[in-house]
Scaffold this active site. Sequence first.
Site, PDB file in Angstrom:
ATOM      1  N   ARG A  44       0.842  -0.965   0.059  1.00  0.00           N
ATOM      2  CA  ARG A  44      -0.130   0.167   0.199  1.00  0.00           C
ATOM      3  C   ARG A  44       1.216   0.889  -0.175  1.00  0.00           C
ATOM      4  O   ARG A  44       0.787   1.682  -0.963  1.00  0.00           O
ATOM      5  CB  ARG A  44      -0.532  -0.106   1.320  1.00  0.00           C
ATOM      6  CG  ARG A  44      -1.964  -1.005   1.233  1.00  0.00           C
ATOM      7  CD  ARG A  44      -3.218  -0.373   2.517  1.00  0.00           C
ATOM      8  NE  ARG A  44      -2.397  -1.330   3.508  1.00  0.00           N
ATOM      9  CZ  ARG A  44      -2.410  -2.159   4.450  1.00  0.00           C
ATOM     10  NH1 ARG A  44      -3.506  -3.364   3.602  1.00  0.00           N
ATOM     11  NH2 ARG A  44      -2.630  -2.392   5.709  1.00  0.00           N
ATOM     12  N   LYS A 134     -10.864  15.497   5.575  1.00  0.00           N
ATOM     13  CA  LYS A 134     -12.223  14.946   4.703  1.00  0.00           C
ATOM     14  C   LYS A 134     -12.986  14.545   5.413  1.00  0.00           C
ATOM     15  O   LYS A 134     -12.668  13.048   6.451  1.00  0.00           O
ATOM     16  CB  LYS A 134     -11.650  14.187   3.192  1.00  0.00           C
ATOM     17  CG  LYS A 134     -12.908  14.392   2.355  1.00  0.00           C
ATOM     18  CD  LYS A 134     -12.554  12.746   1.464  1.00  0.00           C
ATOM     19  CE  LYS A 134     -12.704  11.894   2.173  1.00  0.00           C
ATOM     20  NZ  LYS A 134     -12.865  10.154   0.721  1.00  0.00           N
ATOM     21  N   LYS A 217     -17.092  18.765  -2.007  1.00  0.00           N
ATOM     22  CA  LYS A 217     -16.521  18.078  -2.440  1.00  0.00           C
ATOM     23  C   LYS A 217     -18.223  17.483  -2.567  1.00  0.00           C
ATOM     24  O   LYS A 217     -18.083  16.318  -2.174  1.00  0.00           O
ATOM     25  CB  LYS A 217     -15.542  16.841  -2.146  1.00  0.00           C
ATOM     26  CG  LYS A 217     -15.228  16.088  -2.818  1.00  0.00           C
ATOM     27  CD  LYS A 217     -13.990  15.338  -2.108  1.00  0.00           C
ATOM     28  CE  LYS A 217     -13.381  14.200  -3.367  1.00  0.00           C
ATOM     29  NZ  LYS A 217     -12.344  13.136  -2.826  1.00  0.00           N
TER      30      LYS A 217
HETATM   31  C1  5MM Z   1     -10.105   7.384  -1.683  1.00  0.00           C
HETATM   32  O1  5MM Z   1     -11.299   6.392  -1.990  1.00  0.00           O
HETATM   33  C2  5MM Z   1     -12.754   7.321  -0.552  1.00  0.00           C
HETATM   34  C3  5MM Z   1     -13.315   6.044   0.248  1.00  0.00           C
HETATM   35  O2  5MM Z   1     -12.683   5.397   0.827  1.00  0.00           O
HETATM   36  P1  5MM Z   1     -13.037   4.568   2.046  1.00  0.00           P
HETATM   37  O3  5MM Z   1     -12.378   3.617   1.966  1.00  0.00           O
HETATM   38  O4  5MM Z   1     -13.416   5.685   3.014  1.00  0.00           O
HETATM   39  O5  5MM Z   1     -14.000   4.256   1.027  1.00  0.00           O
HETATM   40  C4  5MM Z   1     -13.863   7.738  -0.985  1.00  0.00           C
HETATM   41  O6  5MM Z   1     -13.728   8.929  -0.162  1.00  0.00           O
HETATM   42  C5  5MM Z   1     -13.112   9.457  -2.464  1.00  0.00           C
HETATM   43  O7  5MM Z   1     -12.015  10.057  -1.536  1.00  0.00           O
HETATM   44  C6  5MM Z   1     -13.938  10.122  -2.959  1.00  0.00           C
HETATM   45  O8  5MM Z   1     -15.374   9.040  -3.316  1.00  0.00           O
HETATM   46  C7  5MM Z   1     -14.332  10.216  -4.102  1.00  0.00           C
HETATM   47  O9  5MM Z   1     -12.884   8.830  -4.928  1.00  0.00           O
HETATM   48  P2  5MM Z   1     -13.589   8.768  -5.989  1.00  0.00           P
HETATM   49  O10 5MM Z   1     -12.950   7.290  -6.946  1.00  0.00           O
HETATM   50  O11 5MM Z   1     -15.157   8.879  -6.139  1.00  0.00           O
HETATM   51  O12 5MM Z   1     -12.861  10.026  -7.205  1.00  0.00           O
END
Ligand code: 5MM
Length: 336
Positions: A44, A134, A217
């Site tokens: 990771r 976030k 966001k």
């Molecule tokens: C990076 O993914 C985040 C999800 O984390 P979890 O493991 O807690 O589900 C997610 O919050 C992400 O930051 C946002 O959805 C934006 O990612 P995408 O892939 O939708 O651009």
Amino acid sequence: MSELNKIALEILNNGKGILAADESTGTMTKRLEGVSVPSTPENRLLFRETLFSSLGMKEFIGGVILYDETIKQTSSKKNKIPELISSMGSHPGIKVDTGAKVLAGSPNEKITEGLDGLRDRLREYFHLGAKFTKWRGVYNISKDYPSKLSIQSNAHALARYSALVQESNMVPIVEPEVLMDGDHSAKDCYQKTSEVIKKCFEELILHKVDLTGIILKPNMILSGNKSKNKISNEEIAKLTLECLKNSVPSEVPGIAFLSGGQSELEATENLNLINKLNDTNFIMSYSYGRALQQSALKFWSKNIQDIDGTQRIFNHRAKMNTLAAQGKWSKEIENQ
Ligand code: 5MM
């Protein structure tokens, strides 16, 4: 200009965007196993530090959202990860919610948890170098959903989170994600997204959050991934802009979209069209996870030793999205 407003602008100015690398271990395991790489802490870290040390970070990425595991890790060159990110001219950030759990009272919906003990965790992350944070609320669309209960309770949590984060001198990213799963129309997505965002701002204002020191966001306005009535990219851009104009207070400095399951190209093209139409004072940029990492991850999984090759792919995606955040992307530039 307040310190928080300054940080928010540093993250998003000049077309810069955010790399969302805050996948929790469960999600990262799915991503790595999807490309047949074992999900160990070392792997990771290796993939993530490859991205964080890419040259494209300097020009295109204003902030990186980390997960708890990563913000405490040290790179193979013995740099603490937040220091590595700062040395690339970008701001380190941290996901502070503890995940979306079943919402009592409406078991088909989710409420995001993590408020208990948050003030102490924020203090720790601030000392580790985080400049922003976030928290993601998730909402699904169907005939009865999202319910008033889920809209209200997630907005309340996002507002309490934001107030605590600003108290700790960091910029909160407020992420209400209306999911694209389902067969709903773009019109449904528009109405629900608008209701969700308006309620979030009602609560943020009630909780005395300084709106000049946050980043929103949101999702773009799309029809559901199982809908038969797809709309054009131009319509997506038009509806997204209109929805945000009607629901986001003008003090908010920046909006950084999530990609939410769009392909890399769709996410870039839609962002570009939004910026071509953008007649607001909001910066409209990106905070992509999958849409910044997919191709790089695929390549890396087959060429783990090829750091340069992986970084070239990531740099290209970051550059394309930064051009899109300025309305300057085109298919020709994409394929050069
Ligand atoms: C990076 O993914 C985040 C999800 O984390 P979890 O493991 O807690 O589900 C997610 O919050 C992400 O930051 C946002 O959805 C934006 O990612 P995408 O892939 O939708 O651009």
